[in-house]
Design a protein around this motif. Structure first.
Motif, PDB file in Angstrom:
ATOM      1  N   GLN A  20     -12.264  -0.707  50.556  1.00  0.00           N
ATOM      2  CA  GLN A  20     -10.779  -0.615  50.601  1.00  0.00           C
ATOM      3  C   GLN A  20     -10.168  -1.074  49.317  1.00  0.00           C
ATOM      4  N   GLN A  21      -9.280  -0.287  49.030  1.00  0.00           N
ATOM      5  CA  GLN A  21      -8.535  -0.414  47.417  1.00  0.00           C
ATOM      6  C   GLN A  21      -7.235  -0.555  47.747  1.00  0.00           C
ATOM      7  N   VAL A  22      -6.482  -1.423  46.952  1.00  0.00           N
ATOM      8  CA  VAL A  22      -5.101  -1.823  46.956  1.00  0.00           C
ATOM      9  C   VAL A  22      -4.622  -1.795  45.451  1.00  0.00           C
ATOM     10  N   LEU A  23      -3.580  -0.938  45.190  1.00  0.00           N
ATOM     11  CA  LEU A  23      -3.171  -0.910  43.789  1.00  0.00           C
ATOM     12  C   LEU A  23      -1.765  -2.150  43.565  1.00  0.00           C
ATOM     13  N   SER A  24      -1.840  -2.238  42.356  1.00  0.00           N
ATOM     14  CA  SER A  24      -0.484  -2.990  42.108  1.00  0.00           C
ATOM     15  C   SER A  24       0.474  -2.211  42.227  1.00  0.00           C
ATOM     16  N   PRO A  25       1.965  -2.656  42.509  1.00  0.00           N
ATOM     17  CA  PRO A  25       3.189  -1.716  42.480  1.00  0.00           C
ATOM     18  C   PRO A  25       3.411  -0.634  41.300  1.00  0.00           C
ATOM     19  N   ASP A  26       2.862  -0.952  40.141  1.00  0.00           N
ATOM     20  CA  ASP A  26       3.139  -0.222  39.114  1.00  0.00           C
ATOM     21  C   ASP A  26       1.787   0.787  38.959  1.00  0.00           C
ATOM     22  N   LYS A  27       0.895   0.458  39.721  1.00  0.00           N
ATOM     23  CA  LYS A  27      -0.524   1.179  39.828  1.00  0.00           C
ATOM     24  C   LYS A  27      -1.300   1.141  38.568  1.00  0.00           C
ATOM     25  N   ASN A  28      -1.119  -0.007  37.742  1.00  0.00           N
ATOM     26  CA  ASN A  28      -1.961  -0.421  36.683  1.00  0.00           C
ATOM     27  C   ASN A  28      -3.142  -0.976  37.045  1.00  0.00           C
ATOM     28  N   SER A  30      -5.893  -2.273  39.835  1.00  0.00           N
ATOM     29  CA  SER A  30      -6.728  -1.748  41.105  1.00  0.00           C
ATOM     30  C   SER A  30      -7.757  -2.901  41.481  1.00  0.00           C
ATOM     31  N   LEU A  31      -7.638  -3.225  42.826  1.00  0.00           N
ATOM     32  CA  LEU A  31      -8.605  -4.163  43.307  1.00  0.00           C
ATOM     33  C   LEU A  31      -9.190  -3.225  44.705  1.00  0.00           C
ATOM     34  N   THR A  32     -10.610  -3.285  44.591  1.00  0.00           N
ATOM     35  CA  THR A  32     -11.460  -2.785  45.601  1.00  0.00           C
ATOM     36  C   THR A  32     -12.251  -3.723  46.131  1.00  0.00           C
ATOM     37  N   PHE A  33     -12.176  -3.791  47.597  1.00  0.00           N
ATOM     38  CA  PHE A  33     -12.835  -4.526  48.385  1.00  0.00           C
ATOM     39  C   PHE A  33     -14.199  -3.739  49.019  1.00  0.00           C
ATOM     40  N   ALA A  34     -15.229  -4.355  49.197  1.00  0.00           N
ATOM     41  CA  ALA A  34     -16.387  -3.663  49.655  1.00  0.00           C
ATOM     42  C   ALA A  34     -17.569  -4.609  50.351  1.00  0.00           C
ATOM     43  N   ILE A  35     -18.208  -4.074  51.342  1.00  0.00           N
ATOM     44  CA  ILE A  35     -19.327  -4.796  51.864  1.00  0.00           C
ATOM     45  C   ILE A  35     -20.575  -4.189  51.092  1.00  0.00           C
ATOM     46  N   LEU A  36     -21.505  -5.321  50.371  1.00  0.00           N
ATOM     47  CA  LEU A  36     -22.644  -4.953  49.909  1.00  0.00           C
ATOM     48  C   LEU A  36     -23.701  -4.886  50.837  1.00  0.00           C
ATOM     49  N   GLU A  37     -24.933  -4.859  50.268  1.00  0.00           N
ATOM     50  CA  GLU A  37     -26.115  -4.825  51.127  1.00  0.00           C
ATOM     51  C   GLU A  37     -26.475  -6.510  51.736  1.00  0.00           C
ATOM     52  N   VAL A  45     -11.916  -5.718  40.190  1.00  0.00           N
ATOM     53  CA  VAL A  45     -10.844  -5.350  39.643  1.00  0.00           C
ATOM     54  C   VAL A  45     -10.699  -4.584  38.250  1.00  0.00           C
ATOM     55  N   SER A  46      -9.707  -3.633  38.061  1.00  0.00           N
ATOM     56  CA  SER A  46      -9.701  -2.855  37.092  1.00  0.00           C
ATOM     57  C   SER A  46      -8.382  -2.774  36.629  1.00  0.00           C
ATOM     58  N   TYR A  47      -8.141  -2.601  35.287  1.00  0.00           N
ATOM     59  CA  TYR A  47      -6.664  -2.730  34.822  1.00  0.00           C
ATOM     60  C   TYR A  47      -6.528  -1.384  33.886  1.00  0.00           C
ATOM     61  N   LYS A  48      -5.710  -0.416  34.187  1.00  0.00           N
ATOM     62  CA  LYS A  48      -5.584   0.681  33.424  1.00  0.00           C
ATOM     63  C   LYS A  48      -6.852   1.303  33.142  1.00  0.00           C
ATOM     64  N   HIS A 120      -7.523 -12.764  51.764  1.00  0.00           N
ATOM     65  CA  HIS A 120      -6.403 -12.151  51.672  1.00  0.00           C
ATOM     66  C   HIS A 120      -6.370 -11.806  50.085  1.00  0.00           C
ATOM     67  N   PHE A 121      -6.111 -10.579  49.732  1.00  0.00           N
ATOM     68  CA  PHE A 121      -5.892 -10.085  48.405  1.00  0.00           C
ATOM     69  C   PHE A 121      -4.416  -9.805  48.188  1.00  0.00           C
ATOM     70  N   ARG A 122      -3.653 -10.457  47.080  1.00  0.00           N
ATOM     71  CA  ARG A 122      -2.412  -9.949  46.710  1.00  0.00           C
ATOM     72  C   ARG A 122      -2.380  -9.217  45.237  1.00  0.00           C
ATOM     73  N   VAL A 123      -2.087  -8.134  44.975  1.00  0.00           N
ATOM     74  CA  VAL A 123      -2.140  -7.401  43.842  1.00  0.00           C
ATOM     75  C   VAL A 123      -0.726  -7.251  43.182  1.00  0.00           C
ATOM     76  N   PHE A 124      -0.490  -8.241  42.019  1.00  0.00           N
ATOM     77  CA  PHE A 124       0.891  -8.096  41.444  1.00  0.00           C
ATOM     78  C   PHE A 124       0.812  -6.977  40.178  1.00  0.00           C
ATOM     79  N   ASN A 125       1.842  -6.960  39.465  1.00  0.00           N
ATOM     80  CA  ASN A 125       1.862  -6.070  38.311  1.00  0.00           C
ATOM     81  C   ASN A 125       1.096  -6.681  37.291  1.00  0.00           C
ATOM     82  N   ASP A 126       0.886  -8.189  37.237  1.00  0.00           N
ATOM     83  CA  ASP A 126       0.189  -8.632  36.135  1.00  0.00           C
ATOM     84  C   ASP A 126      -0.972  -9.466  36.441  1.00  0.00           C
ATOM     85  N   GLY A 127      -1.515  -9.135  37.717  1.00  0.00           N
ATOM     86  CA  GLY A 127      -2.853  -9.939  38.337  1.00  0.00           C
ATOM     87  C   GLY A 127      -2.909  -9.698  39.677  1.00  0.00           C
ATOM     88  N   VAL A 128      -4.152 -10.517  40.064  1.00  0.00           N
ATOM     89  CA  VAL A 128      -4.357 -10.474  41.376  1.00  0.00           C
ATOM     90  C   VAL A 128      -4.542 -12.079  41.983  1.00  0.00           C
TER      91      VAL A 128
END
Length: 710
Positions: A20-28, A30-37, A45-48, A120-128
């Motif tokens: 599952q991926q959720v982006l900040s409002p300005d799209k800069n 990206s937070l991705t959630f996943a189930i591993l082995e 988390v990535s930024y630009k 719960h994950f919240r993704v803002f324009n300046d962080g998560v």
């Protein structure tokens, strides 16, 4: 009550369950959630397009029930968006935008009869921000946390500004190094501090500030620390991985939980601009609005106090007598006075007179109450009763004297770490304050904690600090806590808890000094969680004037700049009144500077090097600028574009003299008045360990004619 403006936008989406991926409002961001082995939940988390947090495990290890680590599958996913604006009671700006995209993942452990949790994950324009939720359910009612296993798998060997992990103190000096260097520097960094409990494994405290080789600024902390122990960060210096390390209690457990329950938010603030870290409001936004119905009594305070003289003069002390074996309830009038007690009626009146004549709101008085003779180091439970003044302190008379001059007295409640004694006496102590017209208390927790075995950062103590704030609110009393757990934005939820120390402040200038870079780091670290009672304003920086070998490692002008760069709704003019009388033109800035703000502008910043900040006073056409540097001189670039267009303004510039430095001629400064507009740019010399302070107001016609234009 805090006001909410704007619209709440909510939408629910059904999306694939594997990643599952959720982006900040300005799209800069990206937070991705996943189930591993093995069913391990994870996030990244990535930024630009740059990695900030690489794939990192989530979960909690428990002691009495199966752990929340493996065997998870995704049961449900919801996404929503929020965009609203709220108005803080006090702060760095009059309104704060709360805009984020949220992902809520419900995770099920089917092998445990369908036991489930939510993340719960919240993704803002300046962080998560993210946190764990444990809903009420048949298969989960009570559990004990052995350790939280949240990981922060960093993308490289970042530059980091850090202090050692510790269960009991935040009062270490900062070390700047690579992550890989932390283990080899840990022994050197863990200097002696009272009641310290260093964590055995290499660890650092939050807020943890880093800078990557490719120019990302990364800050890791937590928000809304309630009913949970504080988090330090274990450091894997080889793989550049950090993980949560919670403070234990006296029997080694980390937390006791009953569903419904949530953890604090784990926060990762990120930007490619250092200034964005300082302007971030993500931590405040992750805290709940206050439930207080009446907040009219909560107001910023500028104060002086019977305090610094204890540290530097050697002529006065907290204690009334030199005897060192006293008890609550004994007749202190029978003790032989030492002749050096500072909190006397006569001395306090002098501070009240000074406060009144210079427009200060209050006077802090330390050492007013009985018990200081043997308060420190004895792990004694009943040290203070918080209601009995020493024989030479006239509580009622001073109340009347101060009130007649429009000044409040700030009460001091040092607990010596005995939280049990303080809680038993709390209502009586606050009623005493209310009866005597005192509306603010400085609390202290110097020493080892009682209940014995607890730590300053443990779950029990976290709940204690909040209990004090909530109880104080019932008496309309504001709290400034010292030696408490580091702040996590709770000044929004409990706005009468309006300042804290929880770091190495000015008092350490009289105990070996602070490095010139210290206050270029604090806003990026300790102050990410909330305002600090740093106690600035020291003009006599060479303490040999008092027969001491210590030196405050700043220029006089840098002390002025702190009132702008070090935000707090509680600001002290900490020096002795006679030192302010020696420099009336510089003292004018402290009298003029605001402590509550409509807007804040970070003009330039680099952690560990420099910060230049401009602010607009709350409800006034007045602006103030402060700039500080480390041990190196520099040229501050001050762009006045924050001023309204079409008008002209007078900028009163308090600057280091050309030959000034923190160790040579620290009191050498100039005061210059210039005409500026919103197109003006000032390039100002800042001395080693120095600063610049500027007050700005609209110019009169005569001033425009007479003063030089920038």
């Amino acid at each position: 009550m805090q006001k909410f403006l704007g619209a709440l936008l909510i939408c629910t989406a059904i999306i694939p369950l594997q990643a599952q991926q959720v982006l900040s409002p300005d799209k800069n961001i990206s937070l991705t959630f996943a189930i591993l082995e093995n069913g391990v939940p994870s996030y990244k988390v990535s930024y630009k397009q740059k990695d900030v947090i690489k794939s990192s495990a989530l979960g909690l290890e428990t002691k009495d029930v199966p752990s929340f680590l493996v065997g998870f599958s995704v049961k449900d996913v919801k996404q929503s968006s929020v965009d609203n604006t709220w108005s803080p009671i006090y702060g760095e700006q009059k309104s704060i935008r709360n805009q984020y995209n949220e992902l809520v993942v419900t995770l099920e452990q089917k092998a445990l009869k369908g036991r489930f949790i939510k993340i719960h994950f919240r993704v803002f324009n300046d962080g998560v921000g993210f946190r764990y939720e444990f809903p009420k359910q048949d298969e989960l009612k009570y559990f004990i946390i052995k350790e939280e296993k949240t990981e922060f798998n960093l993308a490289g060997d970042h530059k980091i500004f850090w202090i050692p992990g510790d269960y009991d103190t935040n009062e270490y000096a900062y070390t700047t190094s690579k992550i890989s260097e932390i283990p080899s520097l840990m022994a050197q960094a863990t200097i002696p501090v009272h009641a310290q409990s260093p964590i055995a494994s290499p660890s650092v405290q939050t807020p943890s500030m880093m800078k990557s080789a490719d120019g990302l600024y990364i800050n890791i902390h937590e928000a809304a620390l309630i009913n949970y122990p504080a988090m330090a960060l274990n450091v894997d210096a080889v793989n550049y991985k950090m993980s949560a390390h919670l403070c234990p209690d006296g029997v080694g457990n980390k937390g006791y939980m009953q569903t419904d329950a949530v953890t604090p938010w784990r926060t990762v603030i990120v930007s490619d601009k250092a200034a964005d870290i300082l302007t971030s409001k993500t931590i405040l936004n992750l805290n709940e609005p206050t439930a207080y119905e009446d907040v009219s009594w909560i107001k910023p305070v500028k104060y002086v106090g019977v305090w610094w003289e204890y540290f530097v003069t050697g002529k006065s002390t907290w204690a009334y007598s030199n005897e060192n074996n006293v008890r609550i309830g004994q007749d202190f009038s029978l003790l032989k006075p030492s002749g050096h007690h500072g909190a006397t009626t006569e001395n306090v009146k002098k501070y009240i007179d000074f406060a009144s004549s210079n427009g200060f709101d209050a006077v802090l008085v330390e050492g007013w109450n009985v018990g200081w003779e043997d308060w420190f180091g004895n792990w004694k439970e009943e040290v203070f009763d918080f209601v009995t003044p020493y024989p030479d302190f006239d509580a009622k008379g001073l109340q009347q004297y101060a009130a007649a001059k429009g000044v409040k007295i700030i009460m001091h409640h040092e607990t010596s770490g005995s939280a049990t004694n303080y809680e038993r006496r709390l209502d009586k102590a606050f009623q005493f304050m209310a009866d005597h017209g005192y509306n603010a208390a400085k609390t202290g927790y110097v020493g080892k904690i009682i209940p014995r075995g607890e730590h300053h950062d443990s779950q029990w103590m976290v709940n204690h600090y909040i209990h004090v704030a909530k109880t104080a609110a019932a008496y309309k009393i504001m709290i400034n806590s010292h030696e408490a757990v580091r702040p996590t934005g709770l000044c929004r939820t409990y706005p009468n808890w309006f300042a804290q120390e929880s770091a190495r402040g000015t008092e350490f200038e009289a105990m070996g000094g602070l490095a010139p870079e210290h206050t270029t780091i604090l806003p990026f670290t300790r102050m990410m969680g909330g305002p600090m009672d740093y106690t600035p304003g020291i003009f006599q920086t060479d303490l040999s004037a008092y027969g001491r070998g210590d030196r405050v490692k700043t220029t006089l002008v840098k002390q002025l700049a702190y009132y702008v760069t070090m935000y707090s709704p509680l600001q002290m003019a900490a020096d002795l009144p006679e030192n302010y009388n020696r420099f009336p033109d510089a003292f004018q800035f402290i009298k003029d500077v605001a402590i509550d703000w409509d807007e804040t502008y970070i003009l330039e910043a680099e952690p560990g090097d420099y910060i230049t900040t401009a602010r607009k006073a709350k409800g006034k056409e007045a602006w103030f600028v402060g700039g500080v540097t480390d041990e190196n001189s520099r040229t501050a670039n001050i762009n006045f574009s924050f001023l309204p267009a079409t008008k002209k303004y007078v900028a009163t510039v308090y600057a280091d003299a050309k030959d000034a430095s923190w160790n040579l001629k620290p009191q050498a400064y100039t005061v210059t008045k210039l005409i500026v507009t919103n197109k003006s740019i000032l390039k100002q010399f800042v001395a080693p360990g120095g600063g610049v302070a500027i007050s700005v107001k609209e110019a009169t016609t005569d001033e425009i004619k007479k003063l030089k234009k920038l």
